[in-house]
Design an enzyme around this catalytic site. Structure first.
Site, PDB file in Angstrom:
ATOM      1  N   HIS A 178       0.752  -1.330  -0.057  1.00 50.42           N
ATOM      2  CA  HIS A 178      -0.107   0.048   0.093  1.00 50.42           C
ATOM      3  C   HIS A 178       0.942   1.283   0.137  1.00 50.42           C
ATOM      4  O   HIS A 178       0.297   2.374   0.298  1.00 50.42           O
ATOM      5  CB  HIS A 178      -0.961  -0.121   1.172  1.00 50.42           C
ATOM      6  CG  HIS A 178      -1.774  -0.957   0.856  1.00 50.42           C
ATOM      7  ND1 HIS A 178      -2.796  -1.609   2.009  1.00 50.42           N
ATOM      8  CD2 HIS A 178      -2.365  -1.819   0.006  1.00 50.42           C
ATOM      9  CE1 HIS A 178      -3.693  -2.592   1.744  1.00 50.42           C
ATOM     10  NE2 HIS A 178      -3.443  -2.745   0.409  1.00 50.42           N
ATOM     11  N   CYS A 189       5.505  20.572 -12.790  1.00 47.47           N
ATOM     12  CA  CYS A 189       4.166  20.998 -13.428  1.00 47.47           C
ATOM     13  C   CYS A 189       3.243  21.992 -12.753  1.00 47.47           C
ATOM     14  O   CYS A 189       2.183  22.175 -13.267  1.00 47.47           O
ATOM     15  CB  CYS A 189       3.555  19.907 -14.084  1.00 47.47           C
ATOM     16  SG  CYS A 189       2.658  18.752 -12.913  1.00 47.47           S
TER      17      CYS A 189
HETATM   18  C1  BJW Z   1      -3.188  -6.841  16.272  1.00 47.76           C
HETATM   19  C2  BJW Z   1      -2.630  -6.089  17.505  1.00 47.76           C
HETATM   20  C3  BJW Z   1      -1.434  -6.629  18.179  1.00 47.76           C
HETATM   21  C4  BJW Z   1      -4.801  -5.093  16.963  1.00 47.76           C
HETATM   22  N1  BJW Z   1      -0.887  -7.488  17.518  1.00 47.76           N
HETATM   23  N2  BJW Z   1      -2.731  -7.950  15.758  1.00 47.76           N
HETATM   24  C5  BJW Z   1     -15.736  -5.777  -2.314  1.00 47.76           C
HETATM   25  C6  BJW Z   1     -14.934  -7.138  -2.438  1.00 47.76           C
HETATM   26  C7  BJW Z   1     -13.557  -7.196  -2.534  1.00 47.76           C
HETATM   27  C8  BJW Z   1     -12.910  -5.942  -2.928  1.00 47.76           C
HETATM   28  C9  BJW Z   1     -13.628  -4.773  -2.806  1.00 47.76           C
HETATM   29  C10 BJW Z   1     -14.924  -4.874  -2.696  1.00 47.76           C
HETATM   30  N3  BJW Z   1     -15.281  -3.442  -2.609  1.00 47.76           N
HETATM   31  C11 BJW Z   1     -14.158  -2.787  -2.831  1.00 47.76           C
HETATM   32  C12 BJW Z   1     -12.876  -3.393  -3.039  1.00 47.76           C
HETATM   33  C13 BJW Z   1     -11.900  -3.113  -3.160  1.00 47.76           C
HETATM   34  C14 BJW Z   1     -11.238  -2.528  -2.096  1.00 47.76           C
HETATM   35  C15 BJW Z   1     -11.510  -3.403  -0.795  1.00 47.76           C
HETATM   36  O1  BJW Z   1     -10.822  -4.594  -0.463  1.00 47.76           O
HETATM   37  N4  BJW Z   1     -12.333  -2.943  -0.083  1.00 47.76           N
HETATM   38  C16 BJW Z   1     -12.767  -3.945   1.268  1.00 47.76           C
HETATM   39  C17 BJW Z   1     -12.564  -2.914   2.481  1.00 47.76           C
HETATM   40  C18 BJW Z   1     -14.215  -4.381   0.867  1.00 47.76           C
HETATM   41  N5  BJW Z   1      -9.705  -2.504  -2.262  1.00 47.76           N
HETATM   42  C19 BJW Z   1      -9.231  -1.760  -2.888  1.00 47.76           C
HETATM   43  O2  BJW Z   1      -9.735  -0.779  -3.166  1.00 47.76           O
HETATM   44  C20 BJW Z   1      -7.524  -1.668  -3.226  1.00 47.76           C
HETATM   45  N6  BJW Z   1      -7.395  -1.690  -4.705  1.00 47.76           N
HETATM   46  C21 BJW Z   1      -7.855  -2.315  -5.436  1.00 47.76           C
HETATM   47  O3  BJW Z   1      -8.713  -3.402  -5.148  1.00 47.76           O
HETATM   48  O4  BJW Z   1      -7.667  -1.998  -6.805  1.00 47.76           O
HETATM   49  C22 BJW Z   1      -8.312  -2.630  -8.019  1.00 47.76           C
HETATM   50  C23 BJW Z   1      -9.427  -1.948  -8.170  1.00 47.76           C
HETATM   51  C24 BJW Z   1      -9.290  -0.725  -9.058  1.00 47.76           C
HETATM   52  C25 BJW Z   1     -10.285   0.112  -9.310  1.00 47.76           C
HETATM   53  C26 BJW Z   1     -11.639  -0.218  -8.936  1.00 47.76           C
HETATM   54  C27 BJW Z   1     -11.770  -1.448  -8.321  1.00 47.76           C
HETATM   55  C28 BJW Z   1     -10.870  -2.242  -8.123  1.00 47.76           C
HETATM   56  C29 BJW Z   1      -6.775  -0.616  -2.729  1.00 47.76           C
HETATM   57  C30 BJW Z   1      -6.813  -1.050  -1.138  1.00 47.76           C
HETATM   58  C31 BJW Z   1      -5.983   0.123  -0.467  1.00 47.76           C
HETATM   59  C32 BJW Z   1      -6.256   0.251   1.100  1.00 47.76           C
HETATM   60  N7  BJW Z   1      -5.786   1.413   1.455  1.00 47.76           N
HETATM   61  C33 BJW Z   1      -5.666   1.651   3.052  1.00 47.76           C
HETATM   62  C34 BJW Z   1      -5.224   2.978   3.283  1.00 47.76           C
HETATM   63  C35 BJW Z   1      -3.605   3.111   2.890  1.00 47.76           C
HETATM   64  C36 BJW Z   1      -3.133   4.801   3.251  1.00 47.76           C
HETATM   65  C37 BJW Z   1      -3.122   5.061   4.560  1.00 47.76           C
HETATM   66  O5  BJW Z   1      -2.673   4.374   5.564  1.00 47.76           O
HETATM   67  O6  BJW Z   1      -3.628   5.993   4.715  1.00 47.76           O
HETATM   68  O7  BJW Z   1      -4.725   0.658   3.475  1.00 47.76           O
HETATM   69  S1  BJW Z   1      -7.200   1.009   3.800  1.00 47.76           S
HETATM   70  C38 BJW Z   1      -6.449   0.600   5.398  1.00 47.76           C
HETATM   71  O8  BJW Z   1      -6.832  -0.823   5.240  1.00 47.76           O
HETATM   72  C39 BJW Z   1      -4.918   0.424   5.028  1.00 47.76           C
HETATM   73  C40 BJW Z   1      -4.472  -0.826   5.494  1.00 47.76           C
HETATM   74  O9  BJW Z   1      -3.279  -1.241   4.762  1.00 47.76           O
HETATM   75  C41 BJW Z   1      -5.412  -1.559   5.161  1.00 47.76           C
HETATM   76  C42 BJW Z   1      -5.694  -2.951   5.813  1.00 47.76           C
HETATM   77  O10 BJW Z   1      -5.820  -2.977   7.134  1.00 47.76           O
HETATM   78  P1  BJW Z   1      -5.128  -3.633   8.234  1.00 47.76           P
HETATM   79  O11 BJW Z   1      -3.758  -3.593   8.077  1.00 47.76           O
HETATM   80  O12 BJW Z   1      -5.725  -5.065   7.953  1.00 47.76           O
HETATM   81  O13 BJW Z   1      -5.657  -2.984   9.350  1.00 47.76           O
HETATM   82  P2  BJW Z   1      -7.189  -3.332  10.219  1.00 47.76           P
HETATM   83  O14 BJW Z   1      -7.297  -2.206  11.190  1.00 47.76           O
HETATM   84  O15 BJW Z   1      -8.280  -3.546   9.370  1.00 47.76           O
HETATM   85  O16 BJW Z   1      -6.887  -4.746  11.227  1.00 47.76           O
HETATM   86  C43 BJW Z   1      -5.787  -4.523  12.138  1.00 47.76           C
HETATM   87  C44 BJW Z   1      -5.793  -6.066  12.756  1.00 47.76           C
HETATM   88  O17 BJW Z   1      -4.814  -5.974  13.789  1.00 47.76           O
HETATM   89  C45 BJW Z   1      -7.064  -6.546  13.499  1.00 47.76           C
HETATM   90  O18 BJW Z   1      -7.248  -7.536  13.137  1.00 47.76           O
HETATM   91  C46 BJW Z   1      -6.644  -6.433  15.173  1.00 47.76           C
HETATM   92  O19 BJW Z   1      -7.450  -7.413  15.966  1.00 47.76           O
HETATM   93  C47 BJW Z   1      -5.337  -6.674  14.868  1.00 47.76           C
HETATM   94  N8  BJW Z   1      -4.357  -6.285  16.089  1.00 47.76           N
HETATM   95  N9  BJW Z   1      -3.751  -5.135  17.983  1.00 47.76           N
HETATM   96  C48 BJW Z   1      -1.395  -8.030  16.478  1.00 47.76           C
HETATM   97  N10 BJW Z   1      -1.084  -5.843  18.928  1.00 47.76           N
HETATM   98 ZN    ZN Z   2       3.976  17.388 -11.729  1.00 50.74          ZN
END
Ligand code: BJW
Ligand code: ZN
Length: 243
Positions: A116, A148
């Site tokens: 990401h 730009c």
């Molecule tokens: C502990 C702990 C401890 C706590 N020890 N553990 C429907 C179905 C399938 C896909 C889609 C859909 N609708 C839309 C989509 C696509 C979408 C998606 O997946 N959405 C879902 C939410 C449904 N995906 C996208 O859009 C991606 N791109 C894509 O698909 O491109 C193709 C496309 C193009 C055009 C049109 C359509 C498709 C891009 C995804 C980008 C995600 N971006 C973010 C923000 C990044 C920038 C920023 O940081 O500002 O990335 S969102 C956010 O979520 C961030 C994270 O990397 C990402 C994942 O989160 P993560 O790391 O899992 O965190 P949490 O909070 O969810 O979980 C934390 C966990 O830790 C928990 O389980 C806790 O229990 C645990 N925990 N303490 C260990 N001490």
């Molecule tokens: Zn530029």
């Protein structure tokens, strides 16, 4: 459970890991989907999409500056360090992260696959060029591209945007190659990253989750260590070294 995992790791030669926000939780960086996570306070579509950025770039920029400040003052935790140590223990090792905070790098991990992007760098939305001037996290003014004049944005991947192709390919390769695959600190809800552990298991890997809470993946994994990663990973390292 952790003893069984250590036993499996002792025999393994090829190991791959996917991490998420939970790995940095004990460094004081908020996760997204936990009850006290970022998405409980902020609207993801307003702050983490191109549409949101275009409609209010100032708000989005300030939110990233706020998070950058927290990340700059944070330190890698025992979980990050244990993962950095792991890469030296196997013939093949791969680390892919959804985190943008670069704490794996700061803990000494090399070849980190950033699915990401990262929150440190910025690029122009018009010409794509990276912004090379230093960003002061206290500065709320929006920088403009030096080539730009276009708007500068953080080098992270927002919803609806493609993941960097090279990173995704490398991460899929790793999930195909791995004999043991770890999903650590991720809710496994955001695709395509969430498919990587599933792909690993489909391809014969033993799938292990480290997460104190239930996730979308918990019912599917072979082993679950229900502890914080900064506790479980050093324990696992200790067991491995005891042999
Ligand atoms: C502990 C702990 C401890 C706590 N020890 N553990 C429907 C179905 C399938 C896909 C889609 C859909 N609708 C839309 C989509 C696509 C979408 C998606 O997946 N959405 C879902 C939410 C449904 N995906 C996208 O859009 C991606 N791109 C894509 O698909 O491109 C193709 C496309 C193009 C055009 C049109 C359509 C498709 C891009 C995804 C980008 C995600 N971006 C973010 C923000 C990044 C920038 C920023 O940081 O500002 O990335 S969102 C956010 O979520 C961030 C994270 O990397 C990402 C994942 O989160 P993560 O790391 O899992 O965190 P949490 O909070 O969810 O979980 C934390 C966990 O830790 C928990 O389980 C806790 O229990 C645990 N925990 N303490 C260990 N001490
Ligand atoms: Zn530029």
């Amino acid at each position: 459970m952790i003893n069984e995992v250590a036993k499996i790791l002792r025999k393994a030669r090829k190991v791959a890991i996917l991490t998420g926000a939970g790995v940095s939780a004990e460094s004081g960086i908020a996760t997204f989907r936990d009850p006290d996570g970022l998405w409980a306070k902020f609207n993801p579509m307003e702050l983490a999409s191109m549409k949101g950025f275009m409609s209010n770039p100032q708000l989005v920029w300030e939110w990233y500056q706020y998070r950058r400040k927290i990340i700059a003052n944070a330190q890698p935790n025992a979980g990050h360090y244990a993962i950095a140590e792991m890469e030296k223990m196997f013939d093949y090792f791969s680390l892919a992260t959804q985190n943008v905070d670069r704490l794996h790098h700061r803990a000494g991990s090399t070849n980190v696959i950033e699915l990401h992007g990262n929150i440190i760098e910025n690029y122009c939305i018009k010409c794509g060029e990276y912004y090379r001037k230093e960003i002061n996290v206290e500065d709320k003014s929006l920088p403009k591209c030096e080539s730009c004049g276009g708007q500068i944005r953080p080098a992270v991947v927002w919803f609806g945007e493609m993941l960097p192709q090279e990173a995704l390919t490398k991460a899929y390769d790793a999930s195909q190659i791995a004999e043991v695959y770890f999903s650590i600190g991720t809710s496994a809800e955001v695709y395509p990253a969430a498919d990587l552990p599933r792909h690993a298991k489909r391809n014969g890997a033993v799938l292990i989750e480290i997460n104190p809470n239930q996730t979308a993946l918990s019912g599917y994994v072979d082993f679950k260590i229900a502890e914080p990663s900064a506790v479980a990973l050093p324990k696992l390292m200790k067991l491995l070294k005891e042999e």
